[in-house]
Design a protein around this motif. Structure first.
Motif, PDB file in Angstrom:
ATOM      1  N   ALA A 412       0.829  -1.214   0.000  1.00 10.18           N
ATOM      2  CA  ALA A 412       0.000   0.000   0.000  1.00 10.18           C
ATOM      3  C   ALA A 412       0.861   1.261   0.000  1.00 10.18           C
ATOM      4  CB  ALA A 412      -0.926  -0.015   1.210  1.00 10.18           C
ATOM      5  N   HIS A 413       1.986   1.255   0.714  1.00  9.56           N
ATOM      6  CA  HIS A 413       2.683   2.518   0.954  1.00  9.56           C
ATOM      7  C   HIS A 413       4.100   2.594   0.371  1.00  9.56           C
ATOM      8  CE1 HIS A 413      -0.671   3.564   3.419  1.00  9.56           C
ATOM      9  NE2 HIS A 413      -0.551   2.426   4.060  1.00  9.56           N
ATOM     10  N   CYS A 414       4.656   1.449  -0.018  1.00 13.90           N
ATOM     11  CA  CYS A 414       6.011   1.473  -0.581  1.00 13.90           C
ATOM     12  C   CYS A 414       5.996   0.683  -1.880  1.00 13.90           C
ATOM     13  CB  CYS A 414       7.017   0.867   0.401  1.00 13.90           C
ATOM     14  SG  CYS A 414       6.888   1.567   2.052  1.00 13.90           S
ATOM     15  N   ASN A 415       4.924   0.880  -2.605  1.00 18.66           N
ATOM     16  CA  ASN A 415       4.652   0.017  -3.742  1.00 18.66           C
ATOM     17  C   ASN A 415       5.706   0.106  -4.843  1.00 18.66           C
ATOM     18  OD1 ASN A 415       3.094  -1.888  -5.081  1.00 18.66           O
ATOM     19  ND2 ASN A 415       2.235  -0.289  -6.368  1.00 18.66           N
ATOM     20  N   ARG A 416       6.275   1.283  -5.017  1.00 21.62           N
ATOM     21  CA  ARG A 416       7.254   1.422  -6.104  1.00 21.62           C
ATOM     22  C   ARG A 416       8.510   0.580  -5.819  1.00 21.62           C
ATOM     23  NH1 ARG A 416       6.452   4.677 -10.008  1.00 21.62           N
ATOM     24  NH2 ARG A 416       8.667   4.920 -10.458  1.00 21.62           N
ATOM     25  N   VAL A 417       8.863   0.491  -4.546  1.00 21.03           N
ATOM     26  CA  VAL A 417      10.035  -0.343  -4.215  1.00 21.03           C
ATOM     27  C   VAL A 417       9.689  -1.818  -4.411  1.00 21.03           C
ATOM     28  CG1 VAL A 417      11.693  -0.980  -2.431  1.00 21.03           C
ATOM     29  CG2 VAL A 417      10.900   1.371  -2.569  1.00 21.03           C
ATOM     30  N   VAL A 418       8.477  -2.198  -3.988  1.00 19.79           N
ATOM     31  CA  VAL A 418       8.050  -3.593  -4.160  1.00 19.79           C
ATOM     32  C   VAL A 418       8.054  -3.950  -5.648  1.00 19.79           C
ATOM     33  CG1 VAL A 418       6.116  -5.200  -3.853  1.00 19.79           C
ATOM     34  CG2 VAL A 418       6.683  -3.572  -2.034  1.00 19.79           C
ATOM     35  N   THR A 419       7.489  -3.058  -6.454  1.00 18.20           N
ATOM     36  CA  THR A 419       7.439  -3.311  -7.902  1.00 18.20           C
ATOM     37  C   THR A 419       8.849  -3.354  -8.496  1.00 18.20           C
ATOM     38  OG1 THR A 419       5.366  -2.112  -7.954  1.00 18.20           O
ATOM     39  CG2 THR A 419       6.401  -2.519 -10.075  1.00 18.20           C
ATOM     40  N   ALA A 420       9.699  -2.426  -8.062  1.00 18.46           N
ATOM     41  CA  ALA A 420      11.075  -2.406  -8.574  1.00 18.46           C
ATOM     42  C   ALA A 420      11.772  -3.732  -8.274  1.00 18.46           C
ATOM     43  CB  ALA A 420      11.852  -1.240  -7.968  1.00 18.46           C
ATOM     44  N   MET A 421      11.570  -4.253  -7.063  1.00 13.58           N
ATOM     45  CA  MET A 421      12.205  -5.524  -6.711  1.00 13.58           C
ATOM     46  C   MET A 421      11.658  -6.661  -7.569  1.00 13.58           C
ATOM     47  SD  MET A 421      14.563  -4.772  -4.681  1.00 13.58           S
ATOM     48  CE  MET A 421      15.183  -6.443  -4.445  1.00 13.58           C
ATOM     49  N   GLU A 422      10.349  -6.643  -7.801  1.00 13.58           N
ATOM     50  CA  GLU A 422       9.747  -7.686  -8.653  1.00 13.58           C
ATOM     51  C   GLU A 422      10.351  -7.639 -10.051  1.00 13.58           C
ATOM     52  OE1 GLU A 422       5.382  -7.724  -6.505  1.00 13.58           O
ATOM     53  OE2 GLU A 422       5.549  -6.913  -8.545  1.00 13.58           O
ATOM     54  N   LYS A 423      10.444  -6.430 -10.579  1.00 11.29           N
ATOM     55  CA  LYS A 423      10.975  -6.284 -11.937  1.00 11.29           C
ATOM     56  C   LYS A 423      12.440  -6.722 -11.992  1.00 11.29           C
ATOM     57  CE  LYS A 423       7.927  -2.712 -13.733  1.00 11.29           C
ATOM     58  NZ  LYS A 423       7.468  -3.249 -15.007  1.00 11.29           N
ATOM     59  N   MET A 424      13.201  -6.280 -10.993  1.00 14.78           N
ATOM     60  CA  MET A 424      14.621  -6.624 -10.967  1.00 14.78           C
ATOM     61  C   MET A 424      14.802  -8.142 -10.896  1.00 14.78           C
ATOM     62  SD  MET A 424      17.450  -5.753  -8.017  1.00 14.78           S
ATOM     63  CE  MET A 424      17.422  -4.019  -8.176  1.00 14.78           C
ATOM     64  N   CYS A 425      14.056  -8.767 -10.002  1.00 16.87           N
ATOM     65  CA  CYS A 425      14.231 -10.212  -9.804  1.00 16.87           C
ATOM     66  C   CYS A 425      13.784 -10.992 -11.040  1.00 16.87           C
ATOM     67  CB  CYS A 425      13.474 -10.677  -8.561  1.00 16.87           C
ATOM     68  SG  CYS A 425      14.191 -10.028  -7.047  1.00 16.87           S
ATOM     69  N   ALA A 426      12.653 -10.584 -11.619  1.00 13.29           N
ATOM     70  CA  ALA A 426      12.168 -11.277 -12.817  1.00 13.29           C
ATOM     71  C   ALA A 426      13.198 -11.151 -13.939  1.00 13.29           C
ATOM     72  CB  ALA A 426      10.824 -10.696 -13.252  1.00 13.29           C
ATOM     73  N   TRP A 427      13.760  -9.986 -14.056  1.00 13.69           N
ATOM     74  CA  TRP A 427      14.750  -9.731 -15.111  1.00 13.69           C
ATOM     75  C   TRP A 427      16.031 -10.536 -14.873  1.00 13.69           C
ATOM     76  CZ3 TRP A 427      19.587  -7.212 -15.181  1.00 13.69           C
ATOM     77  CH2 TRP A 427      20.048  -6.809 -16.444  1.00 13.69           C
ATOM     78  N   LEU A 428      16.440 -10.642 -13.625  1.00  9.46           N
ATOM     79  CA  LEU A 428      17.679 -11.383 -13.316  1.00  9.46           C
ATOM     80  C   LEU A 428      17.486 -12.882 -13.516  1.00  9.46           C
ATOM     81  CD1 LEU A 428      18.781  -9.331 -10.239  1.00  9.46           C
ATOM     82  CD2 LEU A 428      20.257  -9.821 -12.188  1.00  9.46           C
ATOM     83  N   LYS A 429      16.267 -13.352 -13.273  1.00 11.95           N
ATOM     84  CA  LYS A 429      16.001 -14.788 -13.466  1.00 11.95           C
ATOM     85  C   LYS A 429      16.046 -15.115 -14.940  1.00 11.95           C
ATOM     86  CE  LYS A 429      13.187 -15.898  -9.447  1.00 11.95           C
ATOM     87  NZ  LYS A 429      11.840 -15.649  -8.979  1.00 11.95           N
TER      88      LYS A 429
END
Ligand code: GLU
Length: 429
Positions: A412-429
């Motif tokens: 709810a409140h730090c969504n951009r960081v959560v999304t950034a981590m998702e994107k980073m991890c998906a990309w690294l995989k």
């Protein structure tokens, strides 16, 4: 050669070819891309996401009329407030006259390197500006190896090795904890052991404690407790008070190092004169502390800790075995275990890793090379600060202190960081 006949080759050799500082460069690049309509997750510059506390802003408003030049070393009330703050938080007694106020602790660090003729000893990785500052003033930099498994900490043995090579050599060691870029801190025993070596070799210990208030367990301890006679405590408003752009830094030195503060004050008097008067008056309020400042810091720490745990778990999901983070707002993963897959995609350096990640995911981070790591090591620094800190603080205050801020809070409140981590991890995989 330029067309007007004025030559770039006349640039001071120490500065020639030096780029803009990486933290500021990535911020400007991110803002340019955003202005072009691109989606950028700003995990590059380490800027506090939290607002300046209301009472500190009010103090600045109330002091907007302060127009006189202030004493070079600083506003006496602010020097006193810094001393009281160190006494309150560390139980250490400093003299107000040995406190130096500067336009950011970065500038004070630069002046220290300018006036003291010694080598700069820093662990690798270290914050981006220590080494370039040494280069600009013509000092030798001695990088000391660390190990990721040991939280990238400077160890007494490694420090001893460096000092034993030439025991009489003057040296400045910079110890930064909680650390930028790694997010780790030192235990009491580790600080004590480093203090023994520092005392043996009469090291000037520049203790960069600007993230001290952001240690998640609120148990930050200064090495000055164990090596008071040689330690300068460096802090400022940028990180724990959300006021990076106000540019206010503090050095507190022991009486034994007054000659050094004196030389620094001379340089200050011939360069920046004194820090902006209204900012210094407002800073008094910040260092005074009190209930609302404590609540602000407590919730800042809770939020950062929750994100740190999330970041840590995401990195663990990629197979990286990192110790849990201790404080501040950075993590410094080394993706070398993923080297084979990355190399198949044409990525063999940390610079390529970060450039490609920004291009392909919009996540802006800084390569390990900016922090003194080898080019081929696939390490990077991420600053998990891309969220609305004011809204997050308000929301955190509504969650009882004994309850952790869980995944829902972060979404709810730090969504951009959560999304950034998702994107980073998906990309690294
Ligand atoms: N200390 C912050 C960082 O490492 C930014 C401020 C600066 O570099 O001047 O990102």
């Amino acid at each position: 050669m330029s067309t007007n006949g004025i030559h770039e080759m006349h640039l001071n050799l120490n500065v020639r070819g030096l780029p803009l500082s990486a933290t500021l460069e990535i911020n400007e690049l991110s803002n340019t891309l955003i202005a072009q309509g691109k989606q950028v997750y700003k995990l590059g510059l380490g800027q506090s996401p939290f607002p300046v506390p209301q009472e500190v802003v009010a103090a600045l408003q109330a002091n907007a009329h302060q127009k006189d030049y202030l004493p070079v070393r600083g506003l006496p009330a602010l020097q006193q407030a810094v001393v009281s703050y160190i006494e309150r938080t560390q139980g250490l007694a400093y003299h107000p006259q040995n406190v130096l106020i500067g336009p950011g602790s970065k500038e004070l660090m630069f002046i220290l390197q300018l006036v003291y003729y010694g080598d700069l000893v820093i662990p690798t990785p270290s914050w981006v500006s220590y080494a370039p500052q040494a280069q600009i003033v013509g000092r030798q930099v001695r990088w000391v190896p660390t190990r990721a498994e040991n939280k990238w900490l400077l160890t007494p043995d490694e420090l001893e090795k460096v000092c034993a090579e030439d025991p009489a050599k003057p040296r400045i060691v910079i110890l930064n904890y909680p650390n930028n870029p790694t997010g780790y801190s030192y235990s009491e025993d580790e600080l004590k052991a480093l203090a023994v070596v520092a005392r043996k070799y009469r090291i000037i210990m520049l203790s960069d404690e600007i993230y001290g208030e952001l240690q998640f367990d609120s148990g930050h301890r200064s090495i000055a407790r164990y090596y008071p006679e040689g330690t300068i405590i460096s802090s400022g408003l940028s990180k724990w008070c959300g006021a990076g752009g106000w540019r206010l830094g503090t050095f507190a030195a022991p009486q034994e190092l007054d000659w050094l503060v004196k030389a620094m004050a001379t340089v200050a008097s011939e360069t920046y004169t004194s820090v902006s008067a209204p900012i210094q008056y407002a800073a008094v309020r910040a260092f005074e502390g009190g209930e609302t400042m404590e609540a602000y810091l407590k919730h800042s720490r809770r939020i950062l800790k929750a994100i740190a745990e999330h970041v840590h778990a995401a990195l663990a999901g990629l197979g990286l075995a990192l110790p849990p983070l201790d404080g501040g707002f950075y993590a410094f993963p080394d993706f070398t275990p993923l080297a084979a897959g990355l190399s198949a995609r044409g990525i063999t350096t940390s610079a390529q890793l970060c450039t490609r990640m920004l291009e392909e995911t919009g996540v802006a981070v800084l390569p390990g090379t900016c922090f003194g790591r080898p080019e081929s090591e696939l390490s990077l620094r991420l600053a998990y600060v891309d969220f609305d800190g004011a809204a997050a603080l308000q929301a955190a205050a509504l969650v009882p202190d004994d309850q952790p801020l869980g995944r829902e809070f972060l979404q709810a409140h730090c969504n951009r960081v959560v999304t950034a981590m998702e994107k980073m991890c998906a990309w690294l995989k």
